[in-house]
Design an enzyme around this catalytic site. Structure first.
Site, mmCIF file in Angstrom:
data_model
loop_
_atom_site.group_PDB
_atom_site.id
_atom_site.type_symbol
_atom_site.label_atom_id
_atom_site.label_comp_id
_atom_site.label_asym_id
_atom_site.label_seq_id
_atom_site.Cartn_x
_atom_site.Cartn_y
_atom_site.Cartn_z
ATOM 1 N N CYS A 28 0.832 -1.208 0.000
ATOM 2 C CA CYS A 28 0.000 0.000 0.000
ATOM 3 C C CYS A 28 0.873 1.266 0.000
ATOM 4 O O CYS A 28 1.569 1.544 0.973
ATOM 5 C CB CYS A 28 -0.902 -0.051 1.232
ATOM 6 S SG CYS A 28 -1.759 1.470 1.626
ATOM 7 N N CYS A 31 0.145 3.786 2.756
ATOM 8 C CA CYS A 31 0.593 3.212 4.033
ATOM 9 C C CYS A 31 2.079 3.479 4.235
ATOM 10 O O CYS A 31 2.516 3.818 5.344
ATOM 11 C CB CYS A 31 0.346 1.710 4.070
ATOM 12 S SG CYS A 31 -1.387 1.219 3.907
#
Length: 103
Positions: A28, A31
């Site tokens: 991600c 993230c």
């Protein structure tokens, strides 16, 4: 410091006080951007809250328990109870404000 934990570690940890859970995954992009920001905030707020990182791919049951549909997701717990959640990347000041308002 942000401590990476598993579902088993979460289930057995002391949940007294305020805990900040960062739900993420290695693939991600947002993230990866949030990780260093969360680390800085955790160092500045170490006396106020405990900070944890949870990989949703490795801990799907925990992600399901907290209703995580999108990542990154930051969940605030007070004494083990979910009180707030923020989804998506946020800059440091916004993240710090989000945690502070839930202390």
């Amino acid at each position: 410091m942000v401590k990476k934990i598993t579902t088993d570690e979460f289930n057995s940890m002391d949940k007294a006080g305020v805990s900040v859970l960062d739900f993420n995954a290695v693939w991600c992009g947002p993230c990866k951007m949030l990780g260093p920001v969360l680390e800085e905030v955790s160092e500045e707020m170490a006396d106020d809250a405990k900070f944890y990182s949870i990989d949703t791919d490795e801990n799907p049951d925990l992600a399901k328990e907290f209703g995580i549909m999108n990542i990154p997701a930051v969940v605030i717990l007070k004494d083990g109870q979910k009180v707030d959640m923020n989804v998506g990347f946020v800059p440091k000041d916004a993240l710090k404000d989000f945690v502070t308002k839930n202390l």
